[in-house]
Motif scaffolding. Sequence first.
Motif, PDB file in Angstrom:
ATOM      1  N   LEU A  53       2.471  26.916 -10.859  1.00 28.96           N
ATOM      2  CA  LEU A  53       3.319  25.767 -11.169  1.00 28.96           C
ATOM      3  C   LEU A  53       2.617  24.501 -10.697  1.00 28.96           C
ATOM      4  O   LEU A  53       1.985  24.490  -9.639  1.00 28.96           O
ATOM      5  CB  LEU A  53       4.673  25.895 -10.463  1.00 28.96           C
ATOM      6  N   ILE A  54       2.751  23.457 -11.483  1.00 27.92           N
ATOM      7  CA  ILE A  54       2.109  22.197 -11.119  1.00 27.92           C
ATOM      8  C   ILE A  54       2.973  21.472 -10.096  1.00 27.92           C
ATOM      9  O   ILE A  54       4.153  21.213 -10.330  1.00 27.92           O
ATOM     10  CB  ILE A  54       1.890  21.321 -12.365  1.00 27.92           C
ATOM     11  N   GLU A  55       2.368  21.161  -8.961  1.00 31.30           N
ATOM     12  CA  GLU A  55       3.081  20.451  -7.905  1.00 31.30           C
ATOM     13  C   GLU A  55       3.029  18.957  -8.172  1.00 31.30           C
ATOM     14  O   GLU A  55       1.990  18.428  -8.576  1.00 31.30           O
ATOM     15  CB  GLU A  55       2.452  20.752  -6.548  1.00 31.30           C
ATOM     16  N   PRO A  56       4.140  18.249  -7.939  1.00 31.31           N
ATOM     17  CA  PRO A  56       4.127  16.798  -8.142  1.00 31.31           C
ATOM     18  C   PRO A  56       3.270  16.115  -7.080  1.00 31.31           C
ATOM     19  O   PRO A  56       3.112  16.626  -5.968  1.00 31.31           O
ATOM     20  CB  PRO A  56       5.595  16.396  -7.992  1.00 31.31           C
ATOM     21  N   LEU A  57       2.726  14.989  -7.443  1.00 31.61           N
ATOM     22  CA  LEU A  57       1.990  14.160  -6.485  1.00 31.61           C
ATOM     23  C   LEU A  57       3.018  13.344  -5.715  1.00 31.61           C
ATOM     24  O   LEU A  57       3.798  12.600  -6.297  1.00 31.61           O
ATOM     25  CB  LEU A  57       1.031  13.225  -7.219  1.00 31.61           C
ATOM     26  N   GLN A  58       3.053  13.522  -4.412  1.00 39.03           N
ATOM     27  CA  GLN A  58       3.982  12.771  -3.589  1.00 39.03           C
ATOM     28  C   GLN A  58       3.249  11.557  -3.046  1.00 39.03           C
ATOM     29  O   GLN A  58       2.161  11.692  -2.493  1.00 39.03           O
ATOM     30  CB  GLN A  58       4.494  13.622  -2.432  1.00 39.03           C
ATOM     31  N   ILE A  59       3.865  10.394  -3.225  1.00 37.62           N
ATOM     32  CA  ILE A  59       3.294   9.186  -2.640  1.00 37.62           C
ATOM     33  C   ILE A  59       4.283   8.620  -1.643  1.00 37.62           C
ATOM     34  O   ILE A  59       5.490   8.786  -1.781  1.00 37.62           O
ATOM     35  CB  ILE A  59       2.914   8.141  -3.708  1.00 37.62           C
TER      36      ILE A  59
ATOM     37  N   PHE B 177       9.615   8.719   0.839  1.00 40.82           N
ATOM     38  CA  PHE B 177       8.635   9.156  -0.156  1.00 40.82           C
ATOM     39  C   PHE B 177       9.266   9.200  -1.535  1.00 40.82           C
ATOM     40  O   PHE B 177      10.475   9.278  -1.677  1.00 40.82           O
ATOM     41  CB  PHE B 177       8.043  10.524   0.198  1.00 40.82           C
ATOM     42  N   ILE B 178       8.396   9.122  -2.538  1.00 44.89           N
ATOM     43  CA  ILE B 178       8.822   9.258  -3.924  1.00 44.89           C
ATOM     44  C   ILE B 178       7.870  10.205  -4.621  1.00 44.89           C
ATOM     45  O   ILE B 178       6.779  10.480  -4.132  1.00 44.89           O
ATOM     46  CB  ILE B 178       8.867   7.892  -4.657  1.00 44.89           C
ATOM     47  N   TYR B 179       8.287  10.721  -5.767  1.00 42.55           N
ATOM     48  CA  TYR B 179       7.424  11.596  -6.565  1.00 42.55           C
ATOM     49  C   TYR B 179       6.870  10.814  -7.725  1.00 42.55           C
ATOM     50  O   TYR B 179       7.551  10.003  -8.322  1.00 42.55           O
ATOM     51  CB  TYR B 179       8.221  12.797  -7.101  1.00 42.55           C
ATOM     52  N   TYR B 180       5.631  11.102  -8.065  1.00 42.86           N
ATOM     53  CA  TYR B 180       4.980  10.451  -9.191  1.00 42.86           C
ATOM     54  C   TYR B 180       4.649  11.489 -10.218  1.00 42.86           C
ATOM     55  O   TYR B 180       4.217  12.556  -9.926  1.00 42.86           O
ATOM     56  CB  TYR B 180       3.722   9.737  -8.711  1.00 42.86           C
TER      57      TYR B 180
ATOM     58  N   ALA C 285       0.860  -1.183   0.000  1.00 41.96           N
ATOM     59  CA  ALA C 285       0.000   0.000   0.000  1.00 41.96           C
ATOM     60  C   ALA C 285       0.894   1.230   0.000  1.00 41.96           C
ATOM     61  O   ALA C 285       2.098   1.137   0.221  1.00 41.96           O
ATOM     62  CB  ALA C 285      -0.908   0.013   1.230  1.00 41.96           C
ATOM     63  N   PHE C 286       0.286   2.368  -0.255  1.00 40.27           N
ATOM     64  CA  PHE C 286       1.006   3.629  -0.146  1.00 40.27           C
ATOM     65  C   PHE C 286       0.009   4.702   0.243  1.00 40.27           C
ATOM     66  O   PHE C 286      -1.190   4.479   0.264  1.00 40.27           O
ATOM     67  CB  PHE C 286       1.744   3.981  -1.438  1.00 40.27           C
ATOM     68  N   GLU C 287       0.527   5.863   0.577  1.00 41.09           N
ATOM     69  CA  GLU C 287      -0.309   6.983   1.006  1.00 41.09           C
ATOM     70  C   GLU C 287       0.020   8.211   0.172  1.00 41.09           C
ATOM     71  O   GLU C 287       1.094   8.321  -0.403  1.00 41.09           O
ATOM     72  CB  GLU C 287      -0.061   7.301   2.482  1.00 41.09           C
ATOM     73  N   TYR C 288      -0.930   9.138   0.143  1.00 35.76           N
ATOM     74  CA  TYR C 288      -0.707  10.468  -0.431  1.00 35.76           C
ATOM     75  C   TYR C 288      -1.436  11.463   0.446  1.00 35.76           C
ATOM     76  O   TYR C 288      -2.279  11.085   1.253  1.00 35.76           O
ATOM     77  CB  TYR C 288      -1.187  10.542  -1.881  1.00 35.76           C
ATOM     78  N   GLU C 289      -1.089  12.732   0.302  1.00 35.53           N
ATOM     79  CA  GLU C 289      -1.744  13.776   1.085  1.00 35.53           C
ATOM     80  C   GLU C 289      -2.811  14.445   0.240  1.00 35.53           C
ATOM     81  O   GLU C 289      -2.553  14.844  -0.897  1.00 35.53           O
ATOM     82  CB  GLU C 289      -0.740  14.814   1.565  1.00 35.53           C
ATOM     83  N   ASP C 290      -4.007  14.592   0.829  1.00 37.65           N
ATOM     84  CA  ASP C 290      -5.084  15.280   0.120  1.00 37.65           C
ATOM     85  C   ASP C 290      -4.993  16.783   0.363  1.00 37.65           C
ATOM     86  O   ASP C 290      -4.041  17.268   0.983  1.00 37.65           O
ATOM     87  CB  ASP C 290      -6.452  14.712   0.496  1.00 37.65           C
ATOM     88  N   GLU C 291      -5.993  17.516  -0.149  1.00 40.20           N
ATOM     89  CA  GLU C 291      -5.952  18.982  -0.054  1.00 40.20           C
ATOM     90  C   GLU C 291      -5.979  19.508   1.373  1.00 40.20           C
ATOM     91  O   GLU C 291      -5.588  20.642   1.637  1.00 40.20           O
ATOM     92  CB  GLU C 291      -7.093  19.604  -0.865  1.00 40.20           C
ATOM     93  N   ASP C 292      -6.424  18.683   2.328  1.00 39.99           N
ATOM     94  CA  ASP C 292      -6.456  19.091   3.738  1.00 39.99           C
ATOM     95  C   ASP C 292      -5.194  18.682   4.490  1.00 39.99           C
ATOM     96  O   ASP C 292      -5.073  18.938   5.679  1.00 39.99           O
ATOM     97  CB  ASP C 292      -7.672  18.481   4.431  1.00 39.99           C
ATOM     98  N   GLY C 293      -4.273  18.011   3.785  1.00 39.15           N
ATOM     99  CA  GLY C 293      -3.052  17.547   4.436  1.00 39.15           C
ATOM    100  C   GLY C 293      -3.209  16.200   5.118  1.00 39.15           C
ATOM    101  O   GLY C 293      -2.293  15.745   5.799  1.00 39.15           O
TER     102      GLY C 293
END
Length: 79
Positions: free
Chosen positions: A63-69, A76-79, A24-32
């Motif tokens: 600027l477009i921010e990368p999706l961090q997973i 963490f890595i960037y997608y 599994a992995f996680e990401y942060e939504d707009e609320d953190g």
Amino acid sequence: MSCPYQLCRPDVIGQVLPDATTTAFEYEDEDGDRITVRSDEEMKAMLSYYYSTVMEQQVNGQLIEPLQIYPRGGCFIYY
């Protein structure tokens, strides 16, 4: 439970974390908040969220921010 197929194939995660077994992995939504992704449906929701964020950033000239997973287990890595 198994990891979403598209992200957990050896040619994707394995290149970044060759000795890891990621379920599994996680990401942060707009609320953190960290959202855990364990299924293809949850991954589709994550990508939909990210796509709408990118579109909003483009419309606003930002600027477009990368999706961090975050693979379960730490780094963490960037997608």
